[in-house]
Design a protein around this motif. Sequence first.
Motif, mmCIF file in Angstrom:
data_model
loop_
_atom_site.group_PDB
_atom_site.id
_atom_site.type_symbol
_atom_site.label_atom_id
_atom_site.label_comp_id
_atom_site.label_asym_id
_atom_site.label_seq_id
_atom_site.Cartn_x
_atom_site.Cartn_y
_atom_site.Cartn_z
ATOM 1 N N GLU A 123 27.447 59.928 -8.433
ATOM 2 C CA GLU A 123 28.561 60.507 -9.181
ATOM 3 C C GLU A 123 29.773 59.585 -9.233
ATOM 4 O O GLU A 123 30.554 59.626 -10.185
ATOM 5 C CB GLU A 123 28.956 61.857 -8.569
ATOM 6 C CG GLU A 123 27.837 62.870 -8.488
ATOM 7 C CD GLU A 123 27.346 63.344 -9.844
ATOM 8 O OE1 GLU A 123 27.905 62.914 -10.871
ATOM 9 O OE2 GLU A 123 26.400 64.139 -9.881
ATOM 10 N N SER A 124 29.962 58.739 -8.220
ATOM 11 C CA SER A 124 31.119 57.856 -8.201
ATOM 12 C C SER A 124 30.963 56.662 -9.129
ATOM 13 O O SER A 124 31.937 55.961 -9.407
ATOM 14 C CB SER A 124 31.394 57.371 -6.777
ATOM 15 O OG SER A 124 30.317 56.577 -6.312
ATOM 16 N N LEU A 125 29.738 56.420 -9.607
ATOM 17 C CA LEU A 125 29.488 55.280 -10.486
ATOM 18 C C LEU A 125 29.106 55.668 -11.907
ATOM 19 O O LEU A 125 29.149 54.833 -12.809
ATOM 20 C CB LEU A 125 28.343 54.421 -9.924
ATOM 21 C CG LEU A 125 28.570 53.749 -8.582
ATOM 22 C CD1 LEU A 125 27.307 53.008 -8.159
ATOM 23 C CD2 LEU A 125 29.741 52.782 -8.649
ATOM 24 N N LEU A 126 28.726 56.939 -12.102
ATOM 25 C CA LEU A 126 28.094 57.327 -13.358
ATOM 26 C C LEU A 126 28.954 57.013 -14.572
ATOM 27 O O LEU A 126 28.466 56.503 -15.583
ATOM 28 C CB LEU A 126 27.756 58.817 -13.326
ATOM 29 C CG LEU A 126 27.032 59.359 -14.555
ATOM 30 C CD1 LEU A 126 25.659 58.728 -14.700
ATOM 31 C CD2 LEU A 126 26.917 60.880 -14.481
ATOM 32 N N SER A 127 30.235 57.304 -14.504
ATOM 33 C CA SER A 127 31.140 57.062 -15.619
ATOM 34 C C SER A 127 32.378 56.336 -15.128
ATOM 35 O O SER A 127 32.737 56.409 -13.947
ATOM 36 C CB SER A 127 31.554 58.374 -16.286
ATOM 37 O OG SER A 127 30.439 59.011 -16.864
ATOM 38 N N SER A 128 33.040 55.666 -16.038
ATOM 39 C CA SER A 128 34.204 54.878 -15.662
ATOM 40 C C SER A 128 35.346 55.756 -15.154
ATOM 41 O O SER A 128 36.220 55.282 -14.436
ATOM 42 C CB SER A 128 34.680 54.048 -16.851
ATOM 43 O OG SER A 128 34.956 54.890 -17.965
ATOM 44 N N ASP A 129 35.342 57.065 -15.502
ATOM 45 C CA ASP A 129 36.401 57.950 -15.051
ATOM 46 C C ASP A 129 36.054 58.692 -13.771
ATOM 47 O O ASP A 129 36.737 59.613 -13.359
ATOM 48 C CB ASP A 129 36.790 58.956 -16.148
ATOM 49 C CG ASP A 129 35.597 59.801 -16.611
ATOM 50 O OD1 ASP A 129 34.476 59.593 -16.091
ATOM 51 O OD2 ASP A 129 35.794 60.647 -17.487
ATOM 52 N N GLY A 130 34.945 58.308 -13.131
ATOM 53 C CA GLY A 130 34.613 58.860 -11.833
ATOM 54 C C GLY A 130 33.876 60.180 -11.897
ATOM 55 O O GLY A 130 33.561 60.676 -12.976
ATOM 56 N N PRO A 131 33.600 60.796 -10.728
ATOM 57 C CA PRO A 131 32.814 62.031 -10.683
ATOM 58 C C PRO A 131 33.561 63.218 -11.260
ATOM 59 O O PRO A 131 34.650 63.548 -10.810
ATOM 60 C CB PRO A 131 32.543 62.204 -9.182
ATOM 61 C CG PRO A 131 33.638 61.466 -8.508
ATOM 62 C CD PRO A 131 33.980 60.313 -9.395
ATOM 63 N N ALA A 136 32.813 70.875 -17.865
ATOM 64 C CA ALA A 136 31.812 70.763 -18.937
ATOM 65 C C ALA A 136 32.337 69.854 -20.034
ATOM 66 O O ALA A 136 32.582 70.265 -21.159
ATOM 67 C CB ALA A 136 31.489 72.145 -19.494
ATOM 68 N N ASP A 137 32.532 68.591 -19.710
ATOM 69 C CA ASP A 137 33.127 67.660 -20.670
ATOM 70 C C ASP A 137 32.184 66.522 -21.052
ATOM 71 O O ASP A 137 32.599 65.502 -21.556
ATOM 72 C CB ASP A 137 34.418 67.071 -20.108
ATOM 73 C CG ASP A 137 34.175 66.294 -18.803
ATOM 74 O OD1 ASP A 137 33.012 66.274 -18.335
ATOM 75 O OD2 ASP A 137 35.126 65.711 -18.267
ATOM 76 N N GLY A 138 30.917 66.712 -20.814
ATOM 77 C CA GLY A 138 29.947 65.677 -21.145
ATOM 78 C C GLY A 138 29.486 64.860 -19.964
ATOM 79 O O GLY A 138 28.508 64.115 -20.067
ATOM 80 N N HIS A 139 30.179 64.972 -18.836
ATOM 81 C CA HIS A 139 29.756 64.205 -17.666
ATOM 82 C C HIS A 139 28.389 64.671 -17.174
ATOM 83 O O HIS A 139 27.527 63.850 -16.855
ATOM 84 C CB HIS A 139 30.796 64.342 -16.560
ATOM 85 C CG HIS A 139 30.597 63.392 -15.418
ATOM 86 N ND1 HIS A 139 31.266 62.197 -15.312
ATOM 87 C CD2 HIS A 139 29.790 63.458 -14.328
ATOM 88 C CE1 HIS A 139 30.893 61.573 -14.206
ATOM 89 N NE2 HIS A 139 30.002 62.323 -13.584
ATOM 90 N N LEU A 140 28.177 65.974 -17.107
ATOM 91 C CA LEU A 140 26.872 66.491 -16.710
ATOM 92 C C LEU A 140 25.803 66.059 -17.698
ATOM 93 O O LEU A 140 24.688 65.706 -17.309
ATOM 94 C CB LEU A 140 26.904 68.013 -16.596
ATOM 95 C CG LEU A 140 25.548 68.688 -16.350
ATOM 96 C CD1 LEU A 140 24.883 68.151 -15.088
ATOM 97 C CD2 LEU A 140 25.698 70.200 -16.270
ATOM 98 N N ALA A 141 26.121 66.088 -18.988
ATOM 99 C CA ALA A 141 25.152 65.675 -19.995
ATOM 100 C C ALA A 141 24.729 64.234 -19.777
ATOM 101 O O ALA A 141 23.553 63.884 -19.928
ATOM 102 C CB ALA A 141 25.736 65.845 -21.399
ATOM 103 N N LYS A 142 25.658 63.374 -19.385
ATOM 104 C CA LYS A 142 25.282 61.990 -19.111
ATOM 105 C C LYS A 142 24.439 61.892 -17.842
ATOM 106 O O LYS A 142 23.478 61.120 -17.777
ATOM 107 C CB LYS A 142 26.501 61.081 -18.980
ATOM 108 C CG LYS A 142 26.072 59.623 -18.793
ATOM 109 C CD LYS A 142 27.189 58.631 -18.702
ATOM 110 C CE LYS A 142 26.603 57.226 -18.523
ATOM 111 N NZ LYS A 142 27.641 56.197 -18.338
ATOM 112 N N ALA A 143 24.793 62.687 -16.832
ATOM 113 C CA ALA A 143 24.007 62.681 -15.602
ATOM 114 C C ALA A 143 22.557 63.061 -15.895
ATOM 115 O O ALA A 143 21.619 62.430 -15.406
ATOM 116 C CB ALA A 143 24.612 63.645 -14.579
#
Length: 581
Positions: A123-131, A136-143
């Motif tokens: 989770e700390s690396l998945l996106s440039s904006d962190g975990p 529900a802003d798309g972070h889970l969708a990317k995960a």
Amino acid sequence: MSPHAPEGPSRRSLVVGAVAVAAGLSAERTAAADSSRGAPGGQRTRTAAIPAGTADTVTVGPGHTARTLAPWGTPLQAGAAARHDDAAGQTRQVGTHHSGLHFEPLTAAGQGLLVISHEYVDESLLSSDGPRTDTADGHLAKALAATGVSVVHVRRHAEGWRTVTSRRNWRITGSTPVTFSGPVTADHPELRTPYAARGVLGASFSGSTPWGTYLACEENFNRFFGTDDASWRPDELQRRYGLNSFGYGHRWHRADERYDLAAHPREANRHGWIAEIDPLRPGSTPVKRTTLGRFKHSGATLVEAHGKAVVYSGDDENGGYLYKFVGGTPWRQRLMQQKSPLNDGTLYVARFEEDGSGRWLPLVHGQGPLLRRNGWRDQADVLLRARQAADALRGTPLDRPQQTAVHPRTGYGYLALAGGTSTTVCGPDPAAARTASPAAGNRHGHILRWREQGGDATAAAFRWEFFATGGELFSSPKGLSFDRAGRLWISTGHSGDAYQLLGNNALFVADPTTGVLSRVATGPRGAELTGIAHTPDGREVFVNVQHPGERGADDPGAASAWPGHDPADRPRSAVVALARS
């Protein structure tokens, strides 16, 4: 070790061999131990032993090369962006946390498909904006898009293998529609939820079949589920499969109610299976083969006996079991009938005895304790609750079973055990855990091996022994694979203070006859070395590098910058192709 154990080096000789390598065993002596028996064309293939390492790179011995392939974010189709930072982009890129690995040759010379399982996300690396999985802003969708399986077209060039943007490339993700086949169907009461069945989650070590399919093994699926409902308590099935309110801290339930254990307790029952995938059919639907049972599958090694498919699989848990599936009908006959060879057969759990003997106990409804009067409704119930069925049969708890491998000529089976106390999720007989463990508190793990009675993989009995124990040379063995020459390749995944003892995780080669182990490659900082695959001609070995930088939980980039060593980038899991210069 039992005096009746299979022929081979004694436990003492294995330890001595390991110490010899650690003390600087020469490449020539290692090559002699590896031998040329069974090598293509009779050619001697040498492996040079190297010392433990702490460098943030993949290190190999003299005369060998290591080329990085298919790192997380590699574009799969023409026009796809590399390292795109949203879900839509990730579905067109190689996923992260590489685990299972298979090389599928293509008819064109020097080409093939790498099939890569992606176990989880950092989770700390998945996106440039962190975990941010709690929104529900798309972070889970990317995960979800970063997990699952990648099928990657590769081509051999003069300087080594390269990935190819190709119509053969495709992805299976945590959101891909799936179907179920076997006794446990998609409409089984314990699988019914308001949602369509989707996703291959926790895809760890893997397997392949002689009919050309890939077996993606769902391992630690419980990491993705949780709840904030303070009144929720796990039922017996959930408890036995390690489900709890926190999961592994991914907090997916806050972004999508599908993963909330209190709201939809049956959703987790759709995971913990082996999903069969046809890598040559882009877009085809993964099929979860329920006859193989539900547990934390850490690999699936398929061999053939009497024309039948036999599949060995370990359950990655402290106190987990070793299982074997035996097909009921020759697999070619099943295919001619347009039926799956993996839908017809019997699942067994292993019982190891102190005298070196062992038995395979059938998980069959109506036999032994698996009776209706004992609460077992039918065969589907037995397979859905395979761990509890194995408990009832009194299988032998083991120290975190990992991948299995079977010698291509002798038929000996090998099992990597990552180490543990065998008490965390142990069955009804904790004392039995010591039977197949070399020591109490076995934190460095070991490798054991067995030989089926009469050399027949369908047999109900076997003999077993310890093959190698961790601590002096290696710790937490996980990946196992035999090459054509009959050498056993071993990858490790230790963590914690084992780094201070042994340095970075490494890749080893073992001679099954002499027991001599050679460290032939070391990985970057914070990484495990996971899946291993070989080209058919034996010229190259592929190995996965998983989660470089994980050791530095507060700042993973400070622990590792592999493979690009770019201060503006993140560490990335990748495949490495090892070859002689």
